[in-house]
Design an enzyme around this catalytic site. Structure first.
Site, PDB file in Angstrom:
ATOM      1  N   ILE A  32       1.949 -11.310  17.394  1.00 57.89           N
ATOM      2  CA  ILE A  32       2.596 -10.192  16.308  1.00 57.89           C
ATOM      3  C   ILE A  32       3.580 -10.621  15.966  1.00 57.89           C
ATOM      4  O   ILE A  32       4.112  -9.211  14.726  1.00 57.89           O
ATOM      5  CB  ILE A  32       2.429  -8.280  17.828  1.00 57.89           C
ATOM      6  N   HIS A 101       1.069 -18.469  28.424  1.00 55.40           N
ATOM      7  CA  HIS A 101       0.766 -18.866  27.794  1.00 55.40           C
ATOM      8  C   HIS A 101       1.222 -19.431  27.171  1.00 55.40           C
ATOM      9  O   HIS A 101       1.871 -20.252  27.097  1.00 55.40           O
ATOM     10  CB  HIS A 101       1.206 -16.945  26.968  1.00 55.40           C
TER      11      HIS A 101
END
Length: 108
Positions: A32, A101
């Site tokens: 994002i 991640h």
């Protein structure tokens, strides 16, 4: 799953985050706050806090992250021009979400 972990929630389909790819083991979605024209996050569904928390049992997860990253780079037309795979580890290493991640960055 960790109750308050945003990446656990995304991986379990509890948000409206658009998943670009999904297996039983991981999900892929756009960052994002992108730092490159192509900035994807590859996130295991299993909650692993950081690289420091990996165990021998997690080797297959790491292998799948890497192989899926290679495929995502090809699908997003950055495989030939080049891309970066990145793990931020702990606060001092820039980790903001404490769920393992991998970042895939490319397109520059």
């Amino acid at each position: 799953m960790e109750k308050d972990c945003i990446f656990c929630q995304i991986a379990q389909g509890q948000t409206d985050t658009k998943l670009l790819y999904q297996t039983d083991t991981l999900v892929v979605f756009k960052d994002i706050n992108p730092h490159a024209p192509v900035h994807l996050l590859l996130v295991p569904k299993k909650h692993i806090r950081s690289v420091n928390d990996l165990t021998d049992a997690d080797r297959e997860i790491l292998a799948e992250l890497t192989m899926v990253a290679k495929e995502m780079a090809r699908e997003h037309d950055v495989a030939e021009s080049g891309y970066k795979l990145l793990f931020n580890v702990e606060k001092g290493g820039g980790q903001l979400v404490f769920h393992l991640h991998m970042h895939l960055l490319g397109g520059r």
